[in-house]
Design a protein around this motif. Sequence first.
Motif, short mmCIF file in Angstrom:
data_model
loop_
_atom_site.label_atom_id
_atom_site.label_comp_id
_atom_site.label_asym_id
_atom_site.label_seq_id
_atom_site.Cartn_x
_atom_site.Cartn_y
_atom_site.Cartn_z
N SER A 100 -48.70 -103.65 15.19
CA SER A 100 -47.52 -103.02 15.80
C SER A 100 -47.35 -101.59 15.32
O SER A 100 -47.08 -100.68 16.10
N GLU A 147 -46.39 -104.80 7.98
CA GLU A 147 -45.16 -105.45 8.47
C GLU A 147 -44.75 -106.63 7.60
O GLU A 147 -43.57 -106.98 7.55
N LEU A 165 -37.70 -108.05 15.06
CA LEU A 165 -38.43 -108.75 16.11
C LEU A 165 -37.50 -109.02 17.28
O LEU A 165 -36.28 -109.02 17.13
N ARG A 197 -48.17 -114.43 17.45
CA ARG A 197 -49.25 -113.83 16.68
C ARG A 197 -49.86 -114.88 15.76
O ARG A 197 -49.28 -115.90 15.46
N SER A 201 -50.55 -112.46 10.00
CA SER A 201 -49.92 -111.23 10.50
C SER A 201 -48.49 -111.14 9.98
O SER A 201 -47.82 -112.15 9.76
N THR A 203 -45.95 -110.02 11.64
CA THR A 203 -45.04 -110.47 12.70
C THR A 203 -44.87 -111.99 12.65
O THR A 203 -43.76 -112.51 12.77
N THR A 227 -51.03 -107.77 20.40
CA THR A 227 -49.69 -107.63 20.97
C THR A 227 -49.73 -107.60 22.50
O THR A 227 -48.95 -108.29 23.17
N LEU A 243 -42.15 -110.49 19.35
CA LEU A 243 -42.89 -109.36 18.79
C LEU A 243 -41.91 -108.32 18.26
O LEU A 243 -40.70 -108.42 18.46
N SER A 244 -42.45 -107.32 17.60
CA SER A 244 -41.62 -106.22 17.13
C SER A 244 -40.95 -105.53 18.32
O SER A 244 -41.57 -105.30 19.36
#
Length: 297
Positions: A100, A147, A165, A197, A201, A203, A227, A243-244
């Motif tokens: 991200s 992250e 997120l 994800r 990760s 995320t 992503t 996701l972000s």
Amino acid sequence: MRYTLRQLEVFLAIAHTGNLTRAANHLAMSQSAASSALKDFETQFEVQLFDRVGKRLQLNEQGRLVRPKAEALMALAQDFEQALIRHAEAGPLNVGATLSIGNYLAVGLMAEYMNDHPDAPVTLDVANTEHIAERVLNFELDIGLIEGELHHPELDVIPWREDSLAVFCDPSHPLAKLQNARPLTDDDLLTPRWILRESGSGTRQAFDRAMHGILPKLHIALQLQHTEAIKRAVEAQLGVGCLSLITLEDAFKRGNLTQLHTPTRNFRRQLYLIVHKQKYRSAGIQAWIDLCMTKTS
């Protein structure tokens, strides 16, 4: 001085590659010259730095102990060389970033950094938090932007900026219509298929933490490393994603995707910079950190 920078280069190249031939090729040396440099280095100090396992040279305990100091010395020598040869404040910089950050924040940072330091090339490695941390620990990257939360005795973990997120779906998804009538509940979050994800990760780490208590009950249909692949899968109505927010803002504005508001769950998180504690903080590394700290929102 009883050692040379060339001996340090050979020692570190073998530590990185685990193989004398690959280390010699990396340094544009003959194999015999590299072998001689390592032998002289170890003989001068009556120490063995590698265990010989077939053709592989693996750092032993003594080698692992001195390696961070050798890395710091070489970084300082390279910084000094840059100052002499190029009259530049900052030299080459190897940056790592999670997906991200790498795809949505790091490129802008690189452009600004290279504008301020036009003679200082920057490379960017984009991968998940686990991979970036491993490469920083192995001195293959100068600095990482991650992250995930990370605790390691050999890393300086520097809080950088806040992020959040966002849960999202296709605009026609039943949950998109339901949230127009009432706030979504935990029971509502148990109904869809989730596209997430992969483990490792940042995320995913943040998602799992935010879903504490109901995580085992979720129907996780797909786990993807990219992503954009998750966004495309959600657009194809294969499920709901998370996701972000920085990766989704454009899609929300275009109406391709819809944000689902989850008042029962906290998706806020922190982004971090990571540097090896034994890494020499060159002018380039410090300039990068200073630049990042001006971009905290």
